[in-house]
Write an enzyme that holds these catalytic residues in place. Structure first.
Site, PDB file in Angstrom:
ATOM      1  N   ASP A 126     115.176  34.120  38.155  1.00  0.00           N
ATOM      2  CA  ASP A 126     115.152  32.630  38.219  1.00  0.00           C
ATOM      3  C   ASP A 126     113.946  31.932  37.625  1.00  0.00           C
ATOM      4  O   ASP A 126     114.038  30.704  37.461  1.00  0.00           O
ATOM      5  CB  ASP A 126     114.996  31.969  39.945  1.00  0.00           C
ATOM      6  CG  ASP A 126     113.861  33.021  40.263  1.00  0.00           C
ATOM      7  OD1 ASP A 126     113.787  34.119  40.409  1.00  0.00           O
ATOM      8  OD2 ASP A 126     112.701  32.308  40.761  1.00  0.00           O
ATOM      9  N   ARG A 129     110.234  23.300  45.768  1.00  0.00           N
ATOM     10  CA  ARG A 129     108.959  22.281  45.552  1.00  0.00           C
ATOM     11  C   ARG A 129     109.153  21.470  44.177  1.00  0.00           C
ATOM     12  O   ARG A 129     107.912  21.092  43.690  1.00  0.00           O
ATOM     13  CB  ARG A 129     107.719  22.716  45.883  1.00  0.00           C
ATOM     14  CG  ARG A 129     107.417  23.751  45.115  1.00  0.00           C
ATOM     15  CD  ARG A 129     105.871  24.157  45.214  1.00  0.00           C
ATOM     16  NE  ARG A 129     105.380  25.348  44.254  1.00  0.00           N
ATOM     17  CZ  ARG A 129     104.303  25.755  43.974  1.00  0.00           C
ATOM     18  NH1 ARG A 129     103.110  24.998  44.612  1.00  0.00           N
ATOM     19  NH2 ARG A 129     103.941  26.848  43.544  1.00  0.00           N
ATOM     20  N   GLY A 158     116.612  27.973  45.171  1.00  0.00           N
ATOM     21  CA  GLY A 158     116.824  26.331  44.477  1.00  0.00           C
ATOM     22  C   GLY A 158     115.372  25.953  44.477  1.00  0.00           C
ATOM     23  O   GLY A 158     114.512  26.772  44.797  1.00  0.00           O
ATOM     24  N   ARG A 218     106.500  17.988  34.930  1.00  0.00           N
ATOM     25  CA  ARG A 218     106.613  19.082  34.006  1.00  0.00           C
ATOM     26  C   ARG A 218     107.931  18.785  33.320  1.00  0.00           C
ATOM     27  O   ARG A 218     108.934  18.119  33.775  1.00  0.00           O
ATOM     28  CB  ARG A 218     107.277  20.560  34.741  1.00  0.00           C
ATOM     29  CG  ARG A 218     107.719  21.709  33.985  1.00  0.00           C
ATOM     30  CD  ARG A 218     107.648  22.794  34.682  1.00  0.00           C
ATOM     31  NE  ARG A 218     108.719  22.956  35.709  1.00  0.00           N
ATOM     32  CZ  ARG A 218     108.822  24.069  36.603  1.00  0.00           C
ATOM     33  NH1 ARG A 218     107.954  25.037  36.294  1.00  0.00           N
ATOM     34  NH2 ARG A 218     109.711  24.159  37.312  1.00  0.00           N
ATOM     35  N   ASP A 229     107.318  28.365  34.746  1.00  0.00           N
ATOM     36  CA  ASP A 229     106.892  28.674  35.816  1.00  0.00           C
ATOM     37  C   ASP A 229     105.311  29.558  35.699  1.00  0.00           C
ATOM     38  O   ASP A 229     105.183  30.834  35.737  1.00  0.00           O
ATOM     39  CB  ASP A 229     107.750  29.579  36.461  1.00  0.00           C
ATOM     40  CG  ASP A 229     107.435  29.671  38.011  1.00  0.00           C
ATOM     41  OD1 ASP A 229     106.195  29.482  38.410  1.00  0.00           O
ATOM     42  OD2 ASP A 229     108.330  29.842  39.003  1.00  0.00           O
ATOM     43  N   LYS A 249     106.593  18.605  40.244  1.00  0.00           N
ATOM     44  CA  LYS A 249     106.446  20.007  40.924  1.00  0.00           C
ATOM     45  C   LYS A 249     105.489  19.570  42.238  1.00  0.00           C
ATOM     46  O   LYS A 249     104.457  19.206  41.794  1.00  0.00           O
ATOM     47  CB  LYS A 249     105.888  20.817  40.000  1.00  0.00           C
ATOM     48  CG  LYS A 249     105.902  22.478  40.783  1.00  0.00           C
ATOM     49  CD  LYS A 249     105.527  23.442  39.379  1.00  0.00           C
ATOM     50  CE  LYS A 249     104.968  24.765  40.100  1.00  0.00           C
ATOM     51  NZ  LYS A 249     104.752  25.671  38.929  1.00  0.00           N
TER      52      LYS A 249
HETATM   53  P1  AMP Z   1     108.672  30.709  42.148  1.00  0.00           P
HETATM   54  O1  AMP Z   1     107.826  32.342  42.528  1.00  0.00           O
HETATM   55  O2  AMP Z   1     107.523  29.781  41.805  1.00  0.00           O
HETATM   56  O3  AMP Z   1     109.513  31.268  40.995  1.00  0.00           O
HETATM   57  O4  AMP Z   1     109.182  30.521  43.281  1.00  0.00           O
HETATM   58  C1  AMP Z   1     110.223  31.060  44.033  1.00  0.00           C
HETATM   59  C2  AMP Z   1     110.890  30.051  45.135  1.00  0.00           C
HETATM   60  O5  AMP Z   1     110.019  29.792  46.130  1.00  0.00           O
HETATM   61  C3  AMP Z   1     111.592  28.711  44.234  1.00  0.00           C
HETATM   62  O6  AMP Z   1     112.655  28.535  45.331  1.00  0.00           O
HETATM   63  C4  AMP Z   1     110.527  28.032  44.584  1.00  0.00           C
HETATM   64  O7  AMP Z   1     110.834  26.445  44.569  1.00  0.00           O
HETATM   65  C5  AMP Z   1     109.839  28.429  46.087  1.00  0.00           C
HETATM   66  N1  AMP Z   1     108.628  27.645  46.565  1.00  0.00           N
HETATM   67  C6  AMP Z   1     107.604  28.162  46.070  1.00  0.00           C
HETATM   68  N2  AMP Z   1     106.532  27.540  46.377  1.00  0.00           N
HETATM   69  C7  AMP Z   1     106.917  26.652  47.456  1.00  0.00           C
HETATM   70  C8  AMP Z   1     106.488  25.723  48.254  1.00  0.00           C
HETATM   71  N3  AMP Z   1     105.214  25.692  48.473  1.00  0.00           N
HETATM   72  N4  AMP Z   1     107.173  25.083  49.281  1.00  0.00           N
HETATM   73  C9  AMP Z   1     108.626  25.425  49.037  1.00  0.00           C
HETATM   74  N5  AMP Z   1     109.117  26.126  48.321  1.00  0.00           N
HETATM   75  C10 AMP Z   1     108.461  26.803  47.256  1.00  0.00           C
HETATM   76 MG    MG Z   2     109.922  29.433  39.608  1.00  0.00          MG
END
Ligand code: AMP
Ligand code: MG
Length: 464
Positions: A239, A82, A79, A164, A249, A101
């Protein structure tokens, strides 16, 4: 006009999201605001103060969306960890998600801090800005706001929030989530998405097959455009694949300089799963996962699911048709065919490792670059072969950018900012990237590839 929200996502089943509150930011400051995007959204810049853009003054209660995804091949329930949806803004009968974000933790944050560094949010701003100007369908960045906090990553940096904007943040992984966690909602959710993004399908008698076909078509269009400009997304997990074909992303993404189908810059992609040349097969793999999540919609109509499967079986042919048509434009080949010539060019690029972007400019206007690779016998022969069937300049100029956000230029501009030298370097870069097809420049400093050693060492990171 100020932002005005009409958030339909909150009318869906509450298991699809959580209500959230952005973290407190005492003294938010706007670092960048995208005036082009403000215009497109019908927003007046002066009505977007830092307190609104950082979620301190709310028009309604934000939400974090639930979703799942195959991350590097492994299924996980996730989900927005951030990210927070401020609301859906409607302008000129188009609907836009406005999302923050880096505005704090959500119920899906797992071990993450919910924050983001200013350099990574500026980086996303630059790449998404460039992609938009390059004509690649993409999420857009309305602004970057510093929060005044310190965020600890590989180095400690000022924190920031990115605003975003997308048609929506609904992804293949949202369908995977609904199919596995809230199966009774799958049909209603699919109808919602069709109604929101592909309304012309609402009344067709095989709308779910048509929906899959449209998502496949938009995603292919997106990835073919990535290949056109040399973009490596870097983290094509399900995702991160939008159902509208919007690139989003911008984490470990990069642009390719020297042609290399194995090019990958992400620190976590050790095996090159998402390398430049793998993006086609990874899209196909992702679409197969998306198809699985839609399968329960066909319980009463298995023959229709066979039709969907036939669409997916046609992936390679559909992709290649689009890919070769794009490459014909890059080479100014008017008629159909030309595949052999295209393959000759690709073979030469592979062998020589020449700069991808500049090669097409040099084919169009020989003598543009002093690079010795273009004085070689091999290049001369390739150009002659292309000249026999193509090199229509007008077509080429629309398909081949003069400027891309070269990784080393972006890093340099970000470092200037972090070292306290302001935004002038970043602003110059953004100015050049605003019209990437129009310049007659050759050999400008923004067109030069980095020293090869830079790309060999260059690494990008997730979660920065
Ligand atoms: P992503 O690799 O950016 O697609 O992120 C994968 C998952 O990790 C998603 O659920 C993001 O919201 C979560 N995520 C990435 N960075 C953070 C962060 N600094 N704090 C909390 N959740 C994160
Ligand atoms: Mg992502």
């Amino acid at each position: 006009m100020p932002l005005s929200f009409d958030t339909t996502y909150k009318e869906l089943d509450p298991k699809l999201y959580s209500r959230v509150k952005p973290k407190d930011v005492d003294d938010p400051t706007v670092v960048l605001l995208n005036d082009r995007l403000c215009d497109d959204l019908g927003l007046a810049e002066e009505e977007l103060p830092a307190r609104v853009l950082s979620g301190q003054e709310l028009l309604e209660e934000p939400i974090a969306q639930a979703y799942a995804g195959h991350q590097f091949g492994r299924y996980t329930v996730l989900g927005d960890g951030r990210a927070m949806l401020l609301g859906e803004h409607v302008h000129d009968s188009s609907r836009y998600d406005v999302q923050l974000k880096g505005a704090g933790r959500t119920p899906y944050s797992r071990r993450g801090d919910g924050s983001a560094t200013v350099s990574s949010m500026l980086r996303e701003y630059v790449y998404s800005y460039a992609m938009e100007s390059l004509g690649v369908k993409t999420s857009r960045s309305l602004g970057v706001i510093e929060t005044g906090e310190a965020v600890r990553r590989r180095r400690t940096e000022p924190g920031a929030i990115l605003v975003r904007v997308m048609e929506s943040h609904i992804r293949y992984g949202t369908f995977q989530y609904v199919a596995s966690q809230v199966p009774e909602e799958l049909e209603g959710f699919a109808d919602y998405v069709i109604d929101r993004h592909y309304p012309h399908l609402s009344d067709t008698d095989r709308k779910y097959v048509d929906f899959f076909e449209e998502v496949m078509r938009s995603s292919i269009g997106m990835v073919v455009d990535w290949m056109r400009v040399g973009f490596i997304h870097g983290v094509m997990n399900t995702d991160n694949m939008s159902v509208t074909g919007e690139t989003f992303d911008y984490g470990p993404c990069a642009f390719m300089n020297y042609y290399d189908e194995d090019a990958v810059f992400s620190s976590v992609d050790k095996r090159g799963r998402y390398a430049f040349g793998n993006q086609k097969s990874m899209l196909q793999w992702n679409l197969a996962r998306f198809a699985e999540s839609l399968r329960p919609l066909f319980e009463g109509a298995p023959h229709e699911f066979d039709e969907l499967r036939a669409t997916l079986d046609g992936f390679e042919e559909t992709f290649d048709r689009k890919y070769y048509s794009m490459m014909r434009e890059k080479l100014g080949i008017g008629a159909d065919g030309g595949r052999e010539t295209i393959n000759t060019v690709l073979d030469w690029l592979r062998e020589s490792g020449a700069d991808y972007t500049n090669t097409f400019i040099e084919l169009e206007t020989p003598g543009s670059f002093a690079d010795p690779v273009y004085s070689s016998e091999g290049f001369r022969r390739v150009r002659e072969e292309v000249a026999d069937v193509g090199l229509d300049r007008e077509t080429m100029r629309k398909a081949n950018p003069r400027y891309i956000p070269r990784n080393y230029l972006v890093e340099r501009a970000l470092n200037e900012f972090l070292e306290g030298n302001g935004l002038s370097e970043l602003d110059r870069l953004l100015e050049v990237l605003e019209n990437p097809y129009e310049s007659n420049d050759t050999n400008s400093r923004f067109q030069r590839p980095p020293p090869e050693a830079f790309d060999a060492e260059y690494t990008t990171y997730c979660n920065t």
